[in-house]
Design a protein around this motif. Structure first.
Motif, mmCIF file in Angstrom:
data_model
loop_
_atom_site.group_PDB
_atom_site.id
_atom_site.type_symbol
_atom_site.label_atom_id
_atom_site.label_comp_id
_atom_site.label_asym_id
_atom_site.label_seq_id
_atom_site.Cartn_x
_atom_site.Cartn_y
_atom_site.Cartn_z
ATOM 1 N N PHE A 330 0.826 -1.195 0.000
ATOM 2 C CA PHE A 330 0.000 0.000 0.000
ATOM 3 C C PHE A 330 0.868 1.256 0.000
ATOM 4 C CE2 PHE A 330 -2.731 3.317 1.651
ATOM 5 C CZ PHE A 330 -3.962 3.043 1.073
ATOM 6 N N TYR A 331 1.941 1.241 0.774
ATOM 7 C CA TYR A 331 2.796 2.420 0.886
ATOM 8 C C TYR A 331 3.433 2.786 -0.459
ATOM 9 C CZ TYR A 331 6.497 5.529 2.562
ATOM 10 O OH TYR A 331 7.326 6.590 2.756
ATOM 11 N N GLU A 332 3.719 1.777 -1.291
ATOM 12 C CA GLU A 332 4.360 2.031 -2.573
ATOM 13 C C GLU A 332 3.508 2.934 -3.469
ATOM 14 O OE1 GLU A 332 5.085 -1.745 -4.303
ATOM 15 O OE2 GLU A 332 6.717 -2.258 -2.915
ATOM 16 N N VAL A 333 2.194 2.790 -3.399
ATOM 17 C CA VAL A 333 1.336 3.526 -4.326
ATOM 18 C C VAL A 333 0.907 4.891 -3.779
ATOM 19 C CG1 VAL A 333 0.491 1.462 -5.476
ATOM 20 C CG2 VAL A 333 -0.738 2.343 -3.494
ATOM 21 N N ILE A 334 1.089 5.148 -2.479
ATOM 22 C CA ILE A 334 0.699 6.455 -1.937
ATOM 23 C C ILE A 334 1.911 7.211 -1.404
ATOM 24 C CG2 ILE A 334 -1.662 5.759 -1.425
ATOM 25 C CD1 ILE A 334 0.784 6.038 1.422
ATOM 26 N N GLN A 335 3.099 6.669 -1.625
ATOM 27 C CA GLN A 335 4.314 7.320 -1.126
ATOM 28 C C GLN A 335 4.408 8.735 -1.684
ATOM 29 O OE1 GLN A 335 7.791 5.045 -1.922
ATOM 30 N NE2 GLN A 335 9.121 6.234 -0.574
ATOM 31 N N PRO A 339 3.213 11.568 5.121
ATOM 32 C CA PRO A 339 4.442 11.226 5.841
ATOM 33 C C PRO A 339 4.259 9.932 6.621
ATOM 34 C CG PRO A 339 3.300 13.014 6.944
ATOM 35 C CD PRO A 339 2.553 12.757 5.670
ATOM 36 N N ALA A 340 5.214 9.045 6.518
ATOM 37 C CA ALA A 340 5.149 7.766 7.227
ATOM 38 C C ALA A 340 6.559 7.332 7.593
ATOM 39 C CB ALA A 340 4.469 6.708 6.360
ATOM 40 N N ARG A 341 6.653 6.576 8.662
ATOM 41 C CA ARG A 341 7.954 6.060 9.117
ATOM 42 C C ARG A 341 7.877 4.537 9.214
ATOM 43 N NH1 ARG A 341 7.124 4.385 14.231
ATOM 44 N NH2 ARG A 341 5.431 5.367 15.440
ATOM 45 N N PRO A 342 9.014 3.873 9.066
ATOM 46 C CA PRO A 342 9.009 2.420 9.226
ATOM 47 C C PRO A 342 8.550 2.044 10.638
ATOM 48 C CG PRO A 342 11.022 3.152 8.171
ATOM 49 C CD PRO A 342 10.320 4.388 8.638
ATOM 50 N N TRP A 343 7.802 0.984 10.730
ATOM 51 C CA TRP A 343 7.342 0.487 12.037
ATOM 52 C C TRP A 343 8.400 -0.441 12.602
ATOM 53 C CZ3 TRP A 343 3.366 -3.766 13.411
ATOM 54 C CH2 TRP A 343 3.013 -3.650 14.767
ATOM 55 N N THR A 344 9.252 0.128 13.406
ATOM 56 C CA THR A 344 10.373 -0.640 13.960
ATOM 57 C C THR A 344 9.948 -1.539 15.118
ATOM 58 O OG1 THR A 344 10.909 1.242 15.396
ATOM 59 C CG2 THR A 344 12.045 1.104 13.270
ATOM 60 N N GLU A 345 8.754 -1.318 15.660
ATOM 61 C CA GLU A 345 8.276 -2.128 16.780
ATOM 62 C C GLU A 345 7.507 -3.368 16.324
ATOM 63 O OE1 GLU A 345 7.387 1.019 16.266
ATOM 64 O OE2 GLU A 345 8.605 2.168 17.688
ATOM 65 N N ALA A 346 7.549 -3.664 15.035
ATOM 66 C CA ALA A 346 6.798 -4.810 14.518
ATOM 67 C C ALA A 346 7.317 -6.107 15.139
ATOM 68 C CB ALA A 346 6.927 -4.877 13.002
ATOM 69 N N VAL A 357 1.704 5.891 9.770
ATOM 70 C CA VAL A 357 1.454 7.272 9.371
ATOM 71 C C VAL A 357 1.932 8.200 10.477
ATOM 72 C CG1 VAL A 357 -0.340 8.974 8.871
ATOM 73 C CG2 VAL A 357 -0.487 6.667 7.902
ATOM 74 N N SER A 358 2.659 9.233 10.091
ATOM 75 C CA SER A 358 3.173 10.187 11.079
ATOM 76 C C SER A 358 3.070 11.597 10.513
ATOM 77 C CB SER A 358 4.638 9.870 11.420
ATOM 78 O OG SER A 358 5.448 9.955 10.259
ATOM 79 N N GLY A 359 3.033 12.573 11.403
ATOM 80 C CA GLY A 359 3.001 13.957 10.956
ATOM 81 C C GLY A 359 1.651 14.350 10.404
ATOM 82 N N ILE A 360 1.625 15.438 9.647
ATOM 83 C CA ILE A 360 0.393 15.983 9.082
ATOM 84 C C ILE A 360 0.260 15.477 7.654
ATOM 85 C CG2 ILE A 360 -0.864 18.075 8.460
ATOM 86 C CD1 ILE A 360 0.701 19.507 10.640
#
Length: 367
Positions: A330-335, A339-346, A357-360
């Motif tokens: 999904f991220y590939e088509v709306i990049q 603003p989004a960050r990798p989910w390192t807590e996965a 999703v992060s930021g505005i």
């Protein structure tokens, strides 16, 4: 001029409007019908007949074609073009020599005819036949409307629209289709239900009302973007975009629905006490699924099944509370749109990259 009285039980007798300029013929027909239990009104011109049609709403119109101010065919055509009047049967009165007019009247929508001079028994028989037919049509329409409204209570709005515009999109064979899927898992719902089951716990009725407010926000928000929500199952609601209403912008619509819904639920939380605040977990995924009517002769349900829905459902319970989780597909088509960050807590067993999703965001609620 109107005559007649109500029959037993308070139901009014059938109404007949005679649009006839010959006073002797109009009076003779009027007396015949009144004597046989009809409520009758006479209009000697097309203009007066039209006024009576709109204000009196007869059950049948007996229409002479030779009127002083307009052709009777014009009256008939105007009736059949009017959604409020077109279902009123029209019985044409015509001379035996006016076959061409008679054929034209039937062509534009008149239901029956009587040629002059007529046999009174024939007029009565044809009127009764028209009334019986009209009652059957009214009964069918009522039945149809009842079941149509019942179906609308269970069929999502986009499917309803597709059924009206392109029924083959729903009833045709299932097909593989790329979908954007929004999955929402309700964190804390199971615990609230268990609490409601205990004596002196959270009232079940209160929980039911509040959770319906959450679901109403979700369903309305999804349908506003052309998506189709599924019923709640194991604390998860799925919504898919790009079927049955297709469009290349389905990832954008799914993302916008998630962002708008998250904000609306935050506002709802400000109105609710802490025990009734549920923290949704959001997942957006893009993939393929088999879409079509699933089931058998006794039950059919329009739904997708396959990788797209299964992946979104599995990830929904793992997403961080209150956050929108994006799969890499999904991220590939709306990049670039958000603003989004990798989910390192996965969890370590999830090997595919995920984003939060992060930021505005750039994509905002529609105005």
């Amino acid at each position: 001029m109107a005559s007649g009285s109500s029959d037993k039980g308070g139901a009014r007798p059938p109404r007949v409007l005679i649009i006839e300029d010959n006073p002797n013929e109009a009076r003779a027909l009027h007396d015949l019908l009144v004597w046989n239990g009809f409520e009758v009104a006479i209009a000697p011109t097309a203009r007066q007949g039209w006024i009576r049609l709109r204000s009196w709403r007869p059950d049948v119109v007996v229409l002479d074609l030779g009127l002083p101010d307009a052709d009777g065919l014009t009256v008939c055509q105007a009736m059949k073009s009017n959604p409020q009047l077109r279902d009123i049967p029209v019985l044409i009165l015509t001379g035996r020599s006016a076959i061409a007019q008679l054929v034209e009247g039937l062509r534009i929508g008149a239901e029956d005819y009587v040629t002059k001079p007529y046999d009174p028994r024939e007029v009565l028989a044809r009127l009764q036949a028209r009334l019986r037919f009209g009652r059957r049509i009214a009964s069918l329409k009522t039945y149809h409307l009842y079941w149509w409204n019942l179906l609308r209570a269970f069929i999502p709005s986009p499917i309803w629209q597709a059924m009206q515009k392109a029924p083959h999109e729903i009833t045709g064979p299932a097909r593989m289709q790329t979908l954007s899927v929004l999955a929402v898992a309700w964190s804390g719902l199971r615990e609230r239900i268990q609490e409601a089951a205990r004596n002196e716990g959270l009232p079940a009725g209160t929980l039911h009302q509040v959770f319906n407010r959450y679901l109403n926000l979700l369903y309305e928000g999804v349908q506003a973007e052309g998506g189709i929500p599924t019923p709640l199952m194991d604390g998860v609601v799925l919504a898919w975009f790009n079927a049955s209403l297709s469009g290349n912008d389905h990832p954008i619509r799914a993302l916008r629905a998630a962002l708008v819904l998250r904000e609306r639920i935050r506002r709802l939380h400000s109105e609710l006490p802490p025990p009734l605040r549920l923290a949704p977990r959001w997942v957006l995924h893009r993939g393929t699924a088999l879409v079509g009517l699933m089931g058998g002769s006794s039950y059919l349900h329009y739904t997708p099944t396959g990788e797209a829905t299964e992946t979104a459902r599995r990830l929904a319970g793992l997403a961080p509370e209150g956050e929108i989780l994006l799969t890499s597909a999904f991220y590939e088509v709306i990049q670039g749109l958000i603003p989004a960050r990798p989910w390192t807590e996965a969890p370590p067993f999830i090997r595919t990259p995920l984003y939060v999703v992060s930021g505005i965001p750039v994509v905002a609620e529609r105005r």
